[in-house]
Design an enzyme around this catalytic site. Structure first.
Site, PDB file in Angstrom:
ATOM      1  N   LYS A  92       0.848  -1.192   0.000  1.00  0.00           N
ATOM      2  CA  LYS A  92       0.000   0.000   0.000  1.00  0.00           C
ATOM      3  C   LYS A  92       0.875   1.230   0.000  1.00  0.00           C
ATOM      4  CE  LYS A  92      -3.911   2.190   0.264  1.00  0.00           C
ATOM      5  NZ  LYS A  92      -3.476   2.935  -0.930  1.00  0.00           N
ATOM      6  N   LYS A 116       5.258   3.595   8.509  1.00  0.00           N
ATOM      7  CA  LYS A 116       4.075   4.453   8.633  1.00  0.00           C
ATOM      8  C   LYS A 116       2.817   3.592   8.660  1.00  0.00           C
ATOM      9  CE  LYS A 116       3.881   7.718   5.536  1.00  0.00           C
ATOM     10  NZ  LYS A 116       3.546   8.597   4.382  1.00  0.00           N
ATOM     11  N   LYS A 128       5.570   2.046  -2.987  1.00  0.00           N
ATOM     12  CA  LYS A 128       5.473   3.380  -3.608  1.00  0.00           C
ATOM     13  C   LYS A 128       5.705   3.209  -5.096  1.00  0.00           C
ATOM     14  CE  LYS A 128       4.743   7.645  -2.314  1.00  0.00           C
ATOM     15  NZ  LYS A 128       4.003   8.115  -1.117  1.00  0.00           N
ATOM     16  N   ASP A 168      -0.092  10.826  -4.549  1.00  0.00           N
ATOM     17  CA  ASP A 168       1.024  11.490  -3.869  1.00  0.00           C
ATOM     18  C   ASP A 168       1.256  12.757  -4.709  1.00  0.00           C
ATOM     19  OD1 ASP A 168       3.167  10.988  -1.625  1.00  0.00           O
ATOM     20  OD2 ASP A 168       4.335  11.707  -3.319  1.00  0.00           O
ATOM     21  N   SER A 380      -6.921   5.854   3.604  1.00  0.00           N
ATOM     22  CA  SER A 380      -6.932   4.919   2.467  1.00  0.00           C
ATOM     23  C   SER A 380      -7.297   3.519   2.965  1.00  0.00           C
ATOM     24  CB  SER A 380      -5.546   4.846   1.803  1.00  0.00           C
ATOM     25  OG  SER A 380      -5.353   5.923   0.928  1.00  0.00           O
TER      26      SER A 380
HETATM   27  P1  NDP Z   1       0.503  17.797  -4.437  1.00  0.00           P
HETATM   28  O1  NDP Z   1       1.016  17.433  -5.767  1.00  0.00           O
HETATM   29  O2  NDP Z   1      -0.958  17.960  -4.233  1.00  0.00           O
HETATM   30  O3  NDP Z   1       1.191  19.157  -3.946  1.00  0.00           O
HETATM   31  C1  NDP Z   1       2.572  19.256  -3.846  1.00  0.00           C
HETATM   32  C2  NDP Z   1       2.944  20.671  -3.448  1.00  0.00           C
HETATM   33  O4  NDP Z   1       4.310  20.720  -3.104  1.00  0.00           O
HETATM   34  C3  NDP Z   1       2.749  21.671  -4.571  1.00  0.00           C
HETATM   35  O5  NDP Z   1       2.460  22.919  -4.037  1.00  0.00           O
HETATM   36  C4  NDP Z   1       4.117  21.668  -5.241  1.00  0.00           C
HETATM   37  O6  NDP Z   1       4.431  22.817  -5.984  1.00  0.00           O
HETATM   38  C5  NDP Z   1       5.028  21.540  -4.043  1.00  0.00           C
HETATM   39  N1  NDP Z   1       6.274  20.865  -4.432  1.00  0.00           N
HETATM   40  C6  NDP Z   1       6.397  19.627  -4.965  1.00  0.00           C
HETATM   41  N2  NDP Z   1       7.685  19.353  -5.221  1.00  0.00           N
HETATM   42  C7  NDP Z   1       8.371  20.438  -4.843  1.00  0.00           C
HETATM   43  C8  NDP Z   1       9.751  20.766  -4.846  1.00  0.00           C
HETATM   44  N3  NDP Z   1      10.667  19.901  -5.304  1.00  0.00           N
HETATM   45  N4  NDP Z   1      10.128  21.980  -4.356  1.00  0.00           N
HETATM   46  C9  NDP Z   1       9.195  22.857  -3.893  1.00  0.00           C
HETATM   47  N5  NDP Z   1       7.877  22.599  -3.874  1.00  0.00           N
HETATM   48  C10 NDP Z   1       7.472  21.408  -4.328  1.00  0.00           C
HETATM   49  O7  NDP Z   1       1.082  16.700  -3.443  1.00  0.00           O
HETATM   50  P2  NDP Z   1       0.635  16.356  -1.947  1.00  0.00           P
HETATM   51  O8  NDP Z   1       0.124  17.557  -1.263  1.00  0.00           O
HETATM   52  O9  NDP Z   1      -0.202  15.151  -2.008  1.00  0.00           O
HETATM   53  O10 NDP Z   1       2.028  15.918  -1.317  1.00  0.00           O
HETATM   54  C11 NDP Z   1       2.851  16.822  -0.574  1.00  0.00           C
HETATM   55  C12 NDP Z   1       3.714  16.041   0.386  1.00  0.00           C
HETATM   56  O11 NDP Z   1       2.878  15.281   1.266  1.00  0.00           O
HETATM   57  C13 NDP Z   1       4.650  15.010  -0.282  1.00  0.00           C
HETATM   58  O12 NDP Z   1       5.835  14.919   0.461  1.00  0.00           O
HETATM   59  C14 NDP Z   1       3.863  13.706  -0.138  1.00  0.00           C
HETATM   60  O13 NDP Z   1       4.705  12.581  -0.202  1.00  0.00           O
HETATM   61  C15 NDP Z   1       3.269  13.913   1.242  1.00  0.00           C
HETATM   62  N6  NDP Z   1       2.127  13.080   1.571  1.00  0.00           N
HETATM   63  C16 NDP Z   1       0.998  13.083   0.800  1.00  0.00           C
HETATM   64  C17 NDP Z   1      -0.066  12.287   1.125  1.00  0.00           C
HETATM   65  C18 NDP Z   1      -1.322  12.274   0.328  1.00  0.00           C
HETATM   66  O14 NDP Z   1      -2.247  11.569   0.730  1.00  0.00           O
HETATM   67  N7  NDP Z   1      -1.431  13.013  -0.753  1.00  0.00           N
HETATM   68  C19 NDP Z   1      -0.025  11.406   2.305  1.00  0.00           C
HETATM   69  C20 NDP Z   1       1.180  11.526   3.098  1.00  0.00           C
HETATM   70  C21 NDP Z   1       2.203  12.330   2.711  1.00  0.00           C
HETATM   71  P3  NDP Z   1       4.448  22.800  -7.596  1.00  0.00           P
HETATM   72  O15 NDP Z   1       2.999  22.707  -7.996  1.00  0.00           O
HETATM   73  O16 NDP Z   1       5.132  24.049  -7.995  1.00  0.00           O
HETATM   74  O17 NDP Z   1       5.207  21.565  -8.007  1.00  0.00           O
HETATM   75  O1  2IT Z   2       2.870   9.048   1.540  1.00  0.00           O
HETATM   76  C1  2IT Z   2       1.730   8.589   1.714  1.00  0.00           C
HETATM   77  O2  2IT Z   2       1.415   8.029   2.783  1.00  0.00           O
HETATM   78  C2  2IT Z   2       0.743   8.733   0.642  1.00  0.00           C
HETATM   79  N1  2IT Z   2       1.051   9.355  -0.365  1.00  0.00           N
HETATM   80  C3  2IT Z   2      -0.612   8.101   0.774  1.00  0.00           C
HETATM   81  C4  2IT Z   2      -0.555   6.641   0.415  1.00  0.00           C
HETATM   82  C5  2IT Z   2      -1.883   5.944   0.353  1.00  0.00           C
HETATM   83  O3  2IT Z   2      -1.860   4.755  -0.014  1.00  0.00           O
HETATM   84  O4  2IT Z   2      -2.920   6.527   0.654  1.00  0.00           O
END
Ligand code: NDP
Ligand code: 2IT
Length: 448
Positions: A92, A116, A128, A168, A380
């Protein structure tokens, strides 16, 4: 902590086997250094094969993703799925579409995901995947063509009881929809093979909100250990995607004030706070128009800092919600010097090792990603449960469960840290609690 030979040898082994994978080695080093107290206490974990096996993915699939852009040109990207460990349940973890995606980044994410998912209390293994496809500036049609080609290869490796991907960075509701639709066509099955699905075709209420909400719930628990609440706290937030948006939403609901958001071009600082109305505008900007955060400053008269991250802004609490290694040792020092005393990581591994060191040494409240952002994958897991039952829960029911899971994760990490002689150190607590459960399951199953 001086490292015992077993940990030193294991880390040496992992480094030799995975040269040129800095993010992966960073994640493994942090986990293996911090679980030393558990290894020392219990002989069963001193079998070097446990640590070696854990750092070796069960399976890594790499494939070509050909697609045709709107101009009729052929494009080729690389697709990946790293199935890391399924001791606790089906693989997952999310899919990331970003130009930086490579084996090192996906292996660090998959490795973190094992621990996690273990912490969530739900039966999920770690994985992943993703691609170096860059969705920025692509039309919906191009994203559709890419997702269909990606799934043409991925479908044979996943399944509702085998491996359940989700979103992600760069993979949200739109992409999950396109991926799910094509999986269904290829297999002629409507199953819970992906999470983050649309609400009227198998998705769970609160899944979109879960990472951000969960991260704020975790911050509340950390503050409660000092008899404090989040109300009235000034908070800096990085990112403006899924995790960031719902972090800001929950902060608003609880009476805190979020003053920054960012994207990869820069950050905005709104000293009046990013209110509910302004956040709704950001959501439309980012999720529908797919524009840049700079436009916020023009719209609401806030400050915009091009090419910078928000850690120089004074705050009580910081919520990194963008990407890995976005807080350097220097940034950490600035945060602490400016009075910040809580960091809750919604992103995965956003703090560089030098930053983590400072947070721990200065004893600020620090929630490491694998604990603080586990609400996303936990919900999830709740989506999988609802899919299996073929029965959806109400919004209130899912949010209550999410809240309960975050409280439980904090309690587990907090108590484990104290039990192993590092009170307050949630890095040690979360890593040991996550590790022990996975290692025990691996041993029970004959180390396979
Ligand atoms: P999104 O794609 O929705 O948003 C990502 C955000 O981070 C955007 O604002 C993007 O800007 C910015 N960003 C991405 N890469 C970079 C970079 N290299 N430098 C600066 N800014 C950056 O992703 P999420 O919000 O889903 O994910 C954000 C974080 O949360 C990640 O680390 C992800 O692994 C983590 N996460 C997400 C989960 C989920 O359920 N979605 C669960 C647990 C953790 P831009 O548009 O300019 O690229
Ligand atoms: O980093 C994370 O935990 C996620 N992007 C969510 C993974 C999931 O299976 O919901």
């Amino acid at each position: 902590m001086k490292l015992i030979p077993l940990i030193q040898e294991t880390l040496e082994f992992v480094r030799k086997r995975n040269p040129n994978e800095p993010e992966f080695l960073q994640a493994v080093t942090e986990v293996y250094e911090s679980i030393q107290p558990a290894i020392q206490r219990d002989e069963t974990y001193q079998d070097i094969r446990i640590l070696e096996s854990l750092a070796e993915p069960d399976r890594q699939v790499i494939f070509r993703v050909p697609w045709v852009d709107d101009k009729g040109n052929f494009q080729v990207n690389r697709g990946y799925r790293i199935q890391f460990n399924n001791a606790l349940g089906p693989y997952k973890g999310g899919l990331r579409f970003h130009r930086s995606v490579n084996p090192s980044i996906l292996k660090f994410l998959g490795f973190e995901q094992i621990f996690k998912n273990s912490l969530t209390t739900l039966p999920m293994g770690g994985a992943k995947g993703g691609s170096d496809f860059d969705p920025h500036g692509k039309s919906d049609k191009e994203v559709l063509h890419f997702c269909q080609s990606f799934m043409t290869e991925l479908w044979r490796y996943i399944g509702s009881d085998t491996d359940v991907p989700a979103g992600d960075i760069g993979v949200g509701g739109r992409e999950i929809g396109y991926l799910f639709g094509y999986y269904k066509r290829l297999t002629n099955e409507f199953t819970g093979v992906l999470t983050g699905k649309g609400l009227n075709w198998g998705g769970s209420l609160i899944r979109s909100e879960a990472t951000g909400y969960g991260c704020v719930f975790f911050a509340q628990e950390m503050l409660a250990t000092r008899s404090e609440t989040i109300q009235g706290k000034v908070c800096t937030v990085s990112g403006s995607g899924n995790a960031a948006q719902y972090t800001v939403e929950k902060l608003n609901q609880l009476g805190a004030k979020a003053v920054t958001m960012s994207d990869s071009d820069g950050f905005i600082f709104d000293k009046d706070g990013i209110s509910e109305e302004k956040l709704a505008w950001v959501m439309a900007l980012k999720n529908v128009r797919r524009g840049r955060i700079k436009e916020y400053a023009e719209k609401f008269g806030a400050n915009y800092f091009a090419g910078q991250r928000p850690w120089g802004i004074e705050c009580d609490c910081a919520f990194p919600c963008a990407t890995q290694n976005e807080i350097s040792g220097e940034d950490a020092k600035t945060l602490i010097d400016n009075g910040c005393y809580l960091v809750s990581e919604a992103a995965n591994m956003p703090s560089e090792p030098a930053a983590v060191d400072q947070f721990l040494t200065k004893k600020i409240l620090f929630g490491p990603g694998k604990a603080a952002n586990a609400g996303g994958v936990a919900t999830s897991g709740l989506e999988m449960t609802q899919n299996s039952m073929r029965l959806p829960w109400t919004r209130d029911e899912v949010e209550k469960r999410l809240h309960h899971i975050m409280v439980t994760i904090h309690k587990n990490a907090f108590q484990t840290a104290a039990e192993y002689g590092h009170p307050g150190n949630l890095v040690v607590g979360a890593n040991i609690a996550g590790f022990v459960k996975v290692a025990d399951a691996m041993l029970d199953q004959g180390l396979v």
